[in-house]
Design an enzyme around this catalytic site. Structure first.
Site: not given
Length: 294
Positions: A17, A20-23, A163
């Site tokens: 992942g 995008s984002g944290l990855g 989740y």
């Protein structure tokens, strides 16, 4: 962020992942420190675009759909075919609060993607890993309840509860993996990490409605930190000599929402060794994989 690959002996990192984002932040920081990055992602076009922009050379991307255990096996085989050693595995990819959907193997999708896929991937690469395994959980693991009797969520479904359960499973897995590695005399570290409350594309998977409104219109502007700050605990877990196996690293501020990376207490449900053994057994049955820690 102070990442020094030479000091840590860090040469090759596999990240799920990272488009995008944290990855993506983690991939950029590691690549900037001279680490060769291997990305697993469903969208190969996005992954190739990320690879093209990373500093350094030798980065690669392979297709990975964590909702399909066949894809996980194919990804692991591709990584094994081009790497004799992995210094870091970051189990980062995830989905959040989606409507009830089943994975390719018939399991509830959030549990399948967030936990089972990473469980199987870690097993498939474990003998190549020489450094650390960082599994990304959430502060919401504290609200999770481990229900392993209904893997397809047929007895009623709450997107938020599912989740939270998947993030609890991430925390339990990281800690149980630590126990098993330590018992085998392995020097590999298994560390859990969470970003606090960070703005990422994960929230885009939340269907339109009140919960998404509260996240994006109220929570994000008032509380959340950008992905660049949310990734700091992950990078600390991945690179700091002070991050110990069996720890949970997250923001040390109020409510674990923001703040400097700190060693935090797991929720009691995550720290229970019996829960770790039970989750491990069920995960092996669901995925058809067996771990060999050495």
């Amino acid at each position: 962020m102070g990442t020094n690959s030479e000091d840590q002996g860090l040469r090759t990192a596999v990240i799920t992942g990272a488009t995008s984002g944290l990855g993506l932040v983690v991939a950029r920081e590691l690549a900037g420190a001279g680490v060769r990055v291997v990305i697993g992602a469903r969208n190969t076009r996005k992954a190739d675009a990320v690879i093209a922009e990373l500093p350094g050379a030798g980065h690669t991307a392979y297709t990975l759909d964590l909702a399909d255990l066949d894809s996980v096996r194919e990804f692991a085989a591709a990584v094994r075919g081009s790497n004799a050693r992995i210094d870091l595995l970051v189990n980062n990819a995830g989905i959040m609060a989606v409507p009830r959907t089943l994975s390719a193997q018939g399991y509830e999708l959030q549990f399948a993607v967030n936990h089972l896929g990473h469980f199987a991937l870690t097993a498939g690469l474990l003998d190549l890993i020489a450094g650390r395994i960082v599994t990304v959980t959430s502060v919401l693991h504290r609200k999770g309840r481990l229900d392993l009797e209904d893997p397809a969520a047929e007895r009623g479904y709450s997107a938020n509860a599912a989740y939270n359960r998947s993030k609890l499973a991430n925390a339990i897995f990281a800690l149980e993996l630590h126990r098993r590695l330590a018992a085998a005399g392995s020097q590999v570290r298994s560390i859990a990490a969470h970003p606090g409350y960070a703005v990422t594309n994960l929230q885009a998977s939340v269907p339109p409605g009140l919960y998404r409104f509260l996240l994006t219109k109220l929570g994000n502007p008032l509380i959340a930190v950008p992905a660049s700050k949310g990734a700091v605990p992950l990078l600390f877990a991945a690179t700091s000599p002070d991050a110990r196996s069996g720890e949970l690293i997250g923001p040390g501020g109020p409510g674990e929402m923001r703040g400097a990376p700190s060693s935090l207490r797991f929720a009691p449900a995550a720290a229970d060794p019996a829960a770790g053994q039970r989750l491990w057994q069920v995960s092996e049955e669901m995925t058809g994989v067996r771990f060999t820690a050495s």
